[in-house]
Design an enzyme around this catalytic site. Sequence first.
Site, PDB file in Angstrom:
ATOM      1  N   ASP A   1       0.598  -0.955  -0.318  1.00  0.00           N
ATOM      2  CA  ASP A   1      -0.624   0.067   0.119  1.00  0.00           C
ATOM      3  C   ASP A   1       0.711   1.153  -0.472  1.00  0.00           C
ATOM      4  O   ASP A   1       1.760   1.278  -0.138  1.00  0.00           O
ATOM      5  CB  ASP A   1      -1.016  -0.284   1.357  1.00  0.00           C
TER       6      ASP A   1
ATOM      7  N   TYR B   1      -1.911  -3.074  12.452  1.00  0.00           N
ATOM      8  CA  TYR B   1      -0.638  -2.790  13.432  1.00  0.00           C
ATOM      9  C   TYR B   1      -0.470  -2.909  14.554  1.00  0.00           C
ATOM     10  O   TYR B   1      -0.485  -2.468  15.057  1.00  0.00           O
ATOM     11  CB  TYR B   1       0.202  -2.073  12.481  1.00  0.00           C
TER      12      TYR B   1
ATOM     13  N   GLU C   1       1.156 -10.560  -0.848  1.00  0.00           N
ATOM     14  CA  GLU C   1       1.633  -9.200  -0.483  1.00  0.00           C
ATOM     15  C   GLU C   1       2.764  -9.449  -0.227  1.00  0.00           C
ATOM     16  O   GLU C   1       3.116  -9.899   1.271  1.00  0.00           O
ATOM     17  CB  GLU C   1       0.794  -8.925  -0.133  1.00  0.00           C
TER      18      GLU C   1
END
Length: 487
Positions: free
Chosen positions: A82, A231, A467
């Site tokens: 991202d 996170y 990812e």
Amino acid sequence: MAKQMSLSLSIFSIFSLLFLVRIIHGHPDYKDALAKSILFFEGQRSGKIPPSQKITWRSDSGLSDGSRAHVDLSGGYYDAGDNVKFGFPMAFATTMLSWSALEFGKRMASQLEPTREAIRWATDYLLKASTSTPNTLYVGVGDPNTDHRCWERPEDMDTTRDVYKVTPSNPGSDVAGETAAALAAASMVFRKVDRRYSKVLLSTAKKVMAFAYEHRGAYSDSLGSAVCPFYCSYSGYKDELLWGATWLLRATNDVYYLNLIRSLGADDDADIFSWDNKFAGARVLLSRRSLVNGDPTFKQFQMEAEKFMCSILPNSPSSTTTYTPGGLIYKLSSSNLQYVTSISFLLSTYAKYMMTSHHTFNCGGTFVNGPTLRRLAKKQVDYILGDNPLGMSYMVGFGPQFPQHVHHRGSSLPSIGAYPQSIGCEAGFHAFYNPNPNPNLHIGAVVGGPDQNDRYSDDRTNYAQSEPAMYINAALVGPLAYLAGSN
């Protein structure tokens, strides 16, 4: 043209065969993998791109980051696929790169300087985040919820670049402790090559650690949806206080940090090591003083480190670790290779300490020496590089077969050079769902990896497997350097 194509395919087949022969004999090209694992960080850069940049499909981005808070927060790294700068995982990746350079720098050869460059790109940003405003640590740039609803190049970003911070009234001992660890570790990396910079890093680390300790609290509680579920600090902040104090003890030898470590105790169980949970890493690092320096003060941490090793080893009676049929450590379904690389780092590092001190230990009735741990770490690294049931390397650009549909915005969209026009938030999803391979090769990127049955879906929409992330690569650099220097 047909002859030329046939010749190209033949050459490719020969290189593929040579790669497979190397794998069969147990020795992938670790030096090549090491170089690529470090090059990966160039593709994650935010800010003003320097002329020396080798990943040419990236350009300037996020130059006004921090302006909403009237501070300069340009630079640093995007965490994964991202366009958000999350301070917590960025700081952990920085700590791991620094630990790699400190433990295995002599084995890195020509890759030591690129490693320092990768570290400095992060620490320049972390210094800004730590010193721009008194009693404030900036811990993120970019609204993750808005960003994740868009698929656009970082160079085209038009999403909200909100700024997130922790303060005495809204604390974040976890992210502050990790930031202190990153700055302290990096200060030792630069101690002999840039003494002034090293001193700035260390003095800032001390201040950030004091902030973390004096203003207790989890940053997840202070920032909510700005960091969760992305996170969250699931393990709490005690591990980061221990981790930060451990690195400052190594950097300063100040008894203050030893007393702080003692006050935090050594009785928290852990069978994982990651950007969130640092207990095992702190204990391995503290064990160095017991094993290498012969200091009995740290014997308890050595015992805890060996308890962790026993929870990982497959033949240990106290093992809590699952392995895939192909022999890969398997901890969690989302981005499992992050745990594989971080645990492999601890295995490699503890093996080094054990072999230096001629130390052995037992897991129940199972005898363990340095080579025991080293073999397991090597098996994990070799699996990532292609010695697995699918014959696939999970590092982009390494070997003949590797992921082509990586979940990464900049890699999956045409570069500014190839397509100068802006690609908007929603328009980018045409590339997201495009079945073709990514147009930009993100060399060195290690993806999330296969499932518990060694299966891998090379699918851009499957972020859990496809990812890449900073902390996956950062933890792999040390084991690769260890193996590159051994072969």
